[in-house]
Design a protein around this motif. Structure first.
Motif, PDB file in Angstrom:
ATOM      1  N   SER A   1     -11.257 -11.500  -0.367  1.00 15.83           N
ATOM      2  CA  SER A   1     -10.345 -12.184   0.561  1.00 15.83           C
ATOM      3  C   SER A   1      -9.192 -11.248   0.897  1.00 15.83           C
ATOM      4  CB  SER A   1      -9.803 -13.472  -0.075  1.00 15.83           C
ATOM      5  OG  SER A   1      -8.927 -13.159  -1.147  1.00 15.83           O
ATOM      6  N   ALA A   2      -8.355 -11.675   1.844  1.00 13.86           N
ATOM      7  CA  ALA A   2      -7.179 -10.870   2.197  1.00 13.86           C
ATOM      8  C   ALA A   2      -6.189 -10.791   1.042  1.00 13.86           C
ATOM      9  CB  ALA A   2      -6.505 -11.452   3.437  1.00 13.86           C
ATOM     10  N   ALA A   3      -6.213 -11.787   0.148  1.00  9.46           N
ATOM     11  CA  ALA A   3      -5.302 -11.808  -1.003  1.00  9.46           C
ATOM     12  C   ALA A   3      -5.878 -11.069  -2.214  1.00  9.46           C
ATOM     13  CB  ALA A   3      -4.991 -13.251  -1.388  1.00  9.46           C
TER      14      ALA A   3
ATOM     15  N   ARG B   1      -8.261   4.349   7.316  1.00  4.95           N
ATOM     16  CA  ARG B   1      -9.370   4.955   8.046  1.00  4.95           C
ATOM     17  C   ARG B   1      -9.218   4.669   9.541  1.00  4.95           C
ATOM     18  NH1 ARG B   1     -14.677   4.558   5.194  1.00  4.95           N
ATOM     19  NH2 ARG B   1     -15.264   3.432   7.077  1.00  4.95           N
ATOM     20  N   THR B   2      -9.986   5.348  10.373  1.00  4.30           N
ATOM     21  CA  THR B   2      -9.890   5.113  11.813  1.00  4.30           C
ATOM     22  C   THR B   2     -10.420   3.737  12.215  1.00  4.30           C
ATOM     23  OG1 THR B   2     -11.977   6.271  12.217  1.00  4.30           O
ATOM     24  CG2 THR B   2      -9.951   7.554  12.462  1.00  4.30           C
ATOM     25  N   ASP B   3     -11.197   3.095  11.345  1.00  5.48           N
ATOM     26  CA  ASP B   3     -11.653   1.726  11.623  1.00  5.48           C
ATOM     27  C   ASP B   3     -10.621   0.684  11.196  1.00  5.48           C
ATOM     28  OD1 ASP B   3     -11.909   1.737   8.846  1.00  5.48           O
ATOM     29  OD2 ASP B   3     -14.088   1.483   8.848  1.00  5.48           O
ATOM     30  N   GLY B   4      -9.438   1.142  10.732  1.00  7.44           N
ATOM     31  CA  GLY B   4      -8.363   0.233  10.335  1.00  7.44           C
ATOM     32  C   GLY B   4      -8.446  -0.240   8.892  1.00  7.44           C
ATOM     33  N   LYS B   5      -9.474   0.131   8.169  1.00  6.22           N
ATOM     34  CA  LYS B   5      -9.639  -0.270   6.763  1.00  6.22           C
ATOM     35  C   LYS B   5      -8.837   0.667   5.862  1.00  6.22           C
ATOM     36  CE  LYS B   5     -12.897  -3.119   8.098  1.00  6.22           C
ATOM     37  NZ  LYS B   5     -12.559  -4.415   8.515  1.00  6.22           N
ATOM     38  N   LYS B   6      -8.220   0.087   4.830  1.00  8.25           N
ATOM     39  CA  LYS B   6      -7.471   0.891   3.856  1.00  8.25           C
ATOM     40  C   LYS B   6      -8.432   1.448   2.815  1.00  8.25           C
ATOM     41  CE  LYS B   6      -3.133  -1.539   4.532  1.00  8.25           C
ATOM     42  NZ  LYS B   6      -2.148  -2.437   3.935  1.00  8.25           N
ATOM     43  N   LEU B   7      -8.255   2.728   2.508  1.00 10.33           N
ATOM     44  CA  LEU B   7      -9.160   3.453   1.630  1.00 10.33           C
ATOM     45  C   LEU B   7      -9.186   2.888   0.208  1.00 10.33           C
ATOM     46  CD1 LEU B   7     -11.056   5.883   1.743  1.00 10.33           C
ATOM     47  CD2 LEU B   7      -9.131   7.299   1.068  1.00 10.33           C
TER      48      LEU B   7
ATOM     49  N   VAL C   1     -17.854  -0.817   5.568  1.00  9.09           N
ATOM     50  CA  VAL C   1     -16.927  -1.106   4.477  1.00  9.09           C
ATOM     51  C   VAL C   1     -16.127  -2.353   4.839  1.00  9.09           C
ATOM     52  CG1 VAL C   1     -16.740   1.336   3.888  1.00  9.09           C
ATOM     53  CG2 VAL C   1     -15.013   0.304   5.347  1.00  9.09           C
ATOM     54  N   ASN C   2     -15.639  -3.054   3.790  1.00 10.24           N
ATOM     55  CA  ASN C   2     -14.785  -4.214   4.004  1.00 10.24           C
ATOM     56  C   ASN C   2     -13.680  -4.176   2.953  1.00 10.24           C
ATOM     57  OD1 ASN C   2     -13.545  -6.683   4.326  1.00 10.24           O
ATOM     58  ND2 ASN C   2     -15.458  -7.845   4.440  1.00 10.24           N
TER      59      ASN C   2
ATOM     60  N   ASN D   1      -6.084  -9.683  -9.165  1.00  8.79           N
ATOM     61  CA  ASN D   1      -6.082  -9.599  -7.707  1.00  8.79           C
ATOM     62  C   ASN D   1      -5.555  -8.232  -7.308  1.00  8.79           C
ATOM     63  OD1 ASN D   1      -6.851 -12.254  -7.706  1.00  8.79           O
ATOM     64  ND2 ASN D   1      -5.320 -12.902  -6.229  1.00  8.79           N
ATOM     65  N   ILE D   2      -6.205  -7.618  -6.346  1.00 12.66           N
ATOM     66  CA  ILE D   2      -5.791  -6.308  -5.837  1.00 12.66           C
ATOM     67  C   ILE D   2      -5.382  -6.436  -4.381  1.00 12.66           C
ATOM     68  CG2 ILE D   2      -6.647  -4.060  -5.109  1.00 12.66           C
ATOM     69  CD1 ILE D   2      -8.166  -3.791  -7.575  1.00 12.66           C
TER      70      ILE D   2
END
Length: 187
Positions: free
Chosen positions: A165-167, A125-131, A159-160, A115-116
Motif C-alpha cells: 500500500s502507499a502506507a 526512477r524515470t517511471d516515477g517509482k522510488k528506488l 516494479v511497484n 511499515n516502510i
C-alpha cells in the motif's frame, strides 16, 4: 571439373580464410554493460528520537550482527551497495543511480510487523517509482525470530513501490534477477 571452377573455389576458400584470420579480439563486440558484482551491503539505521545509530555489514551471505528494532519506534534506514577493488570496498551507488531504471529494491519481513515508506530523498526512477535506497521503518510489533530480506533487483519487467500500500512500501517486481539477496536477522 574444369580449371576455371577449381580456381574459383580456391579463390573463395582463400578469401574466407584471409577474412577470418585477419580478425582479432578487438573486432568482436563487447558487452557495454560492465556489471560488477556487488559483494557488500551496508545497512545504516538511525532511531529517529534518540538518533542511536547501527551499521550492519552484510558480506558473503552473512551479516556481522543482527538489526536491533524496538516496537513503536521509527528508524531512518539507508543502504549502500559496494563492490570490491583490490582489497577495498567502494560504493556502487553512483552506478546504481546512473542505471536507476534497471534497479529496484524490495523488502520482505518475517517475525515482525514493519511499515516502510520510501523517503523524499530516495532516488526516483524515470517511471516515477522510488528506488528504495532511503526508507523509514516504523515497527508495529516486537521482533520474534525475525528477519528482513533485502533484494536489489536488476532488469525487472515492472516494479511497484506502493506494494502492499502507499502506507507500506515494501515494493514488488515482475521479472528481473537479484544482484543482492540479503537475509538479515532482527532482534
Amino acid at each position: 571439373m574444369n580449371m576455371k571452377k577449381i580456381f574459383n573455389i580456391l579463390l573463395v576458400l582463400l578469401s574466407t580464410v584471409l577474412l577470418f584470420s585477419c580478425r582479432n579480439e578487438n573486432d568482436i563486440p563487447e558487452d557495454i554493460h560492465e556489471h560488477e558484482e556487488i559483494e557488500k551491503l551496508v545497512v545504516k539505521i538511525v532511531e529517529k528520537n534518540s538518533l542511536a545509530e547501527q551499521t550492519i555489514n552484510y558480506i558473503g551471505g552473512v551479516a556481522d550482527k543482527p538489526i536491533l528494532l524496538e516496537n513503536g519506534k521509527t528508524y531512518s534506514v539507508s543502504l549502500d551497495f559496494q563492490v570490491k577493488h583490490g582489497n577495498e570496498f567502494h560504493s556502487a551507488i553512483d552506478e546504481i543511480e546512473e542505471e536507476k531504471d534497471e534497479h529496484f529494491i524490495t523488502y520482505t519481513f518475517a517475525g515482525v510487523d514493519v511499515n516502510i515508506v520510501r523517503t523524499a530523498d530516495d532516488i526516483i526512477r524515470t517511471d516515477g517509482k522510488k528506488l528504495g535506497l532511503k526508507t523509514e521503518w516504523t515497527v508495529n510489533s516486537a521482533p520474534s525470530s525475525a528477519k528482513v530480506n533485502i533484494r536489489l533487483i536488476h532488469g525487472a519487467d515492472s516494479v511497484n513501490d506502493q506494494t502492499p500500500s502507499a502506507a507500506n512500501q515494501l515494493g514488488s517486481v515482475t521479472g528481473g534477477e537479484s544482484d543482492v539477496d540479503a537475509l538479515i536477522d532482527i532482534q
